[in-house]
Design a protein around this motif. Structure first.
Motif, mmCIF file in Angstrom:
data_model
loop_
_atom_site.group_PDB
_atom_site.id
_atom_site.type_symbol
_atom_site.label_atom_id
_atom_site.label_comp_id
_atom_site.label_asym_id
_atom_site.label_seq_id
_atom_site.Cartn_x
_atom_site.Cartn_y
_atom_site.Cartn_z
ATOM 1 N N GLY A 23 -9.986 -14.325 -41.922
ATOM 2 C CA GLY A 23 -11.482 -14.171 -42.398
ATOM 3 C C GLY A 23 -12.722 -14.187 -41.674
ATOM 4 N N ASP A 24 -13.723 -14.013 -41.369
ATOM 5 C CA ASP A 24 -14.881 -13.003 -41.097
ATOM 6 C C ASP A 24 -14.309 -12.382 -39.977
ATOM 7 O OD1 ASP A 24 -17.377 -12.615 -39.838
ATOM 8 O OD2 ASP A 24 -16.992 -15.126 -39.536
ATOM 9 N N LEU A 25 -13.408 -11.613 -40.515
ATOM 10 C CA LEU A 25 -12.679 -10.293 -38.956
ATOM 11 C C LEU A 25 -14.109 -9.367 -38.066
ATOM 12 C CD1 LEU A 25 -9.829 -8.978 -40.224
ATOM 13 C CD2 LEU A 25 -10.143 -10.961 -38.995
ATOM 14 N N PRO A 26 -14.239 -10.140 -37.161
ATOM 15 C CA PRO A 26 -15.562 -9.142 -36.471
ATOM 16 C C PRO A 26 -14.875 -7.449 -36.247
ATOM 17 C CG PRO A 26 -14.074 -9.728 -34.429
ATOM 18 C CD PRO A 26 -13.515 -9.759 -35.829
ATOM 19 N N GLU A 27 -16.216 -6.666 -35.830
ATOM 20 C CA GLU A 27 -15.704 -5.376 -35.892
ATOM 21 C C GLU A 27 -16.083 -5.161 -33.836
ATOM 22 O OE1 GLU A 27 -19.448 -3.233 -37.243
ATOM 23 O OE2 GLU A 27 -18.805 -3.447 -39.222
ATOM 24 N N LEU A 28 -14.744 -4.272 -33.361
ATOM 25 C CA LEU A 28 -14.567 -4.075 -32.448
ATOM 26 C C LEU A 28 -14.518 -2.654 -31.889
ATOM 27 C CD1 LEU A 28 -11.137 -6.978 -32.148
ATOM 28 C CD2 LEU A 28 -13.828 -6.959 -31.589
ATOM 29 N N THR A 29 -15.174 -2.671 -30.734
ATOM 30 C CA THR A 29 -14.843 -1.316 -30.101
ATOM 31 C C THR A 29 -13.794 -0.775 -29.079
ATOM 32 O OG1 THR A 29 -17.526 -1.416 -30.973
ATOM 33 C CG2 THR A 29 -16.275 0.577 -29.256
ATOM 34 N N ASP A 30 -13.119 -0.144 -29.448
ATOM 35 C CA ASP A 30 -12.470 0.078 -28.803
ATOM 36 C C ASP A 30 -11.489 -0.280 -28.024
ATOM 37 O OD1 ASP A 30 -12.369 2.844 -30.112
ATOM 38 O OD2 ASP A 30 -13.655 3.830 -28.438
ATOM 39 N N PRO A 31 -11.352 -2.505 -28.331
ATOM 40 C CA PRO A 31 -10.395 -3.137 -27.238
ATOM 41 C C PRO A 31 -9.208 -2.849 -26.888
ATOM 42 C CG PRO A 31 -10.520 -3.824 -29.741
ATOM 43 C CD PRO A 31 -10.899 -2.456 -30.091
ATOM 44 N N VAL A 32 -8.876 -3.476 -26.190
ATOM 45 C CA VAL A 32 -7.605 -3.352 -25.033
ATOM 46 C C VAL A 32 -7.205 -4.844 -26.217
ATOM 47 C CG1 VAL A 32 -6.099 -3.998 -23.038
ATOM 48 C CG2 VAL A 32 -8.312 -2.391 -22.924
ATOM 49 N N LEU A 33 -5.601 -4.301 -26.218
ATOM 50 C CA LEU A 33 -4.722 -4.996 -26.920
ATOM 51 C C LEU A 33 -3.624 -5.435 -25.742
ATOM 52 C CD1 LEU A 33 -3.148 -7.216 -28.602
ATOM 53 C CD2 LEU A 33 -1.636 -5.276 -29.722
ATOM 54 N N LEU A 34 -3.991 -6.981 -25.220
ATOM 55 C CA LEU A 34 -2.771 -7.502 -24.039
ATOM 56 C C LEU A 34 -1.822 -8.360 -24.523
ATOM 57 C CD1 LEU A 34 -1.967 -8.015 -21.374
ATOM 58 C CD2 LEU A 34 -4.083 -9.733 -20.960
ATOM 59 N N TYR A 35 -0.414 -7.941 -24.582
ATOM 60 C CA TYR A 35 0.620 -8.415 -24.848
ATOM 61 C C TYR A 35 1.692 -9.457 -24.262
ATOM 62 C CZ TYR A 35 3.087 -4.034 -25.554
ATOM 63 O OH TYR A 35 4.055 -2.953 -25.197
ATOM 64 N N HIS A 36 2.420 -10.535 -24.516
ATOM 65 C CA HIS A 36 3.894 -10.445 -24.344
ATOM 66 C C HIS A 36 4.469 -11.541 -25.118
ATOM 67 C CE1 HIS A 36 6.925 -11.709 -20.896
ATOM 68 N NE2 HIS A 36 6.106 -12.895 -21.566
ATOM 69 N N PHE A 37 5.544 -11.299 -25.356
ATOM 70 C CA PHE A 37 6.752 -11.904 -25.719
ATOM 71 C C PHE A 37 7.652 -12.632 -25.235
ATOM 72 C CE2 PHE A 37 6.279 -8.062 -28.117
ATOM 73 C CZ PHE A 37 4.841 -8.693 -29.200
ATOM 74 N N GLU A 38 7.483 -14.520 -25.530
ATOM 75 C CA GLU A 38 8.774 -14.772 -24.865
ATOM 76 C C GLU A 38 9.866 -14.584 -25.013
ATOM 77 O OE1 GLU A 38 7.882 -19.231 -24.420
ATOM 78 O OE2 GLU A 38 5.244 -18.493 -24.063
ATOM 79 N N GLY A 39 10.715 -14.662 -24.414
ATOM 80 C CA GLY A 39 12.405 -14.024 -24.699
ATOM 81 C C GLY A 39 13.065 -13.099 -24.510
#
Length: 312
Positions: A23-39
């Motif tokens: 809920g109450d999501l912010p407005e973002l301007t071109d954010p980077v998505l950094l990701y990593h999955f374990e396994g």
């Protein structure tokens, strides 16, 4: 010709069913998505330590949560439950989520982490694409470690790959065309790249004899690569301190073992010869007898286990 399995099923299955937005999501301007999955392969815990460090150091909040009941096979990696006297009191439930954080300059970015999905990879990848659209993500970046025949006394290498060559500045790679087991992280880059998304991956080269241990140096190298590729700035003081401590302990172990000292010296010579271009066929030449990577790893693992027992 590669078959596109994504066509058709989107009319039957809704990718947005795989996640819930906070809920109450912010407005973002071109954010980077950094990701990593374990396994998947992550030598030295490079990706896990890097993102874990950011979550420990930076304030963050969950903005999207995936339905792990649909994505995970609990029988292949059973969650830990706690039994107290005569009843079950808790379960360490797995979580796969997207969090909003800010770097040290105040720039917002997103972190997606958790266990790698066991099933519905195509649908999950499409769900990630929907979230990328929803948050206006400008670039996706993933990091992990790979074991390499190199000594810990040399700078860690990085193999960069991306959906467009311009994203990695034409960096060269020591790999040609190879086939390897797939991962969700790689599939995200493949599928979203085909849709025109910008995605980058950094594989940190970790000494093969330290691949099974936690190697903070690899996490430092991972975050440095992300900074170079995105401009995000991270707090790394405590991570660098951990790296320096680990290096000192490794050097202590080497000094106490003539066999290890000789092996590392030989590995240094062979690695330097390769780096200088005099040995192109193999990363490790065969001229100097030395323990195998498994034998080196076994000795270091015994040392690290003794250290952990002593510390804890």
């Amino acid at each position: 010709m590669e078959q596109d399995f994504t066509k058709g099923w989107e009319n039957v299955f809704d990718p947005t069913d795989l996640y819930r937005l906070g809920g109450d999501l912010p407005e973002l301007t071109d954010p980077v998505l950094l990701y990593h999955f374990e396994g998947f392969v992550d030598a030295g815990g490079a990706g896990r330590l890097a993102l874990g460090h950011l979550l420990a150091e930076l304030e963050h909040r969950v903005v999207a949560t995936f339905d792990v009941d649909r994505l995970l096979d609990y029988r292949s990696r059973r969650p830990i439950m706690t039994f107290d006297t005569d009843r079950w009191v808790s379960i360490d439930a797995p979580e796969l989520s997207v969090r909003l954080a800010h770097d040290v300059t105040g720039t917002p970015f997103l972190i997606m982490s958790g266990p790698e999905p066991d099933r519905e990879w195509e649908l999950f990848t499409e769900a990630v694409d929907r979230l990328v659209t929803h948050f206006g993500v400008s670039k996706l970046v993933t990091v992990h470690g790979i074991p390499m025949a190199m000594p810990h006394t040399r700078p860690l290498g990085v193999t960069a790959h991306a959906t467009r060559p311009e994203l990695i500045g034409g960096q060269s790679s020591s790999f040609g065309r190879v086939q390897v087991p797939g991962s969700v992280a790689a599939m995200i880059e493949l599928r979203l790249g085909a849709k025109g998304r910008d995605a980058i991956g950094y594989a940190i080269h970790v000494p093969h004899y330290l691949a099974q241990a936690e190697y903070p140096q690899a996490a430092v190298a991972a975050l440095e690569a992300v900074t170079k590729g995105t401009g995000l700035v991270f707090p790394t003081d405590s991570l660098r301190e951990a790296a320096e401590k680990t290096t000192a302990e490794i050097e202590e172990q080497i000094r106490s073992s003539a066999e290890l000292s000789t092996a590392i010296s030989g590995l240094e010579q062979q690695y330097d010869a390769f780096a200088a271009g005099s040995e192109r066929e193999n990363l490790i030449a065969e001229a100097t007898p030395m323990p195998t990577g498994d034998e080196l790893a076994a000795q270091f693992e015994r040392f690290l286990a003794e250290r952990d027992e002593r510390d804890g």
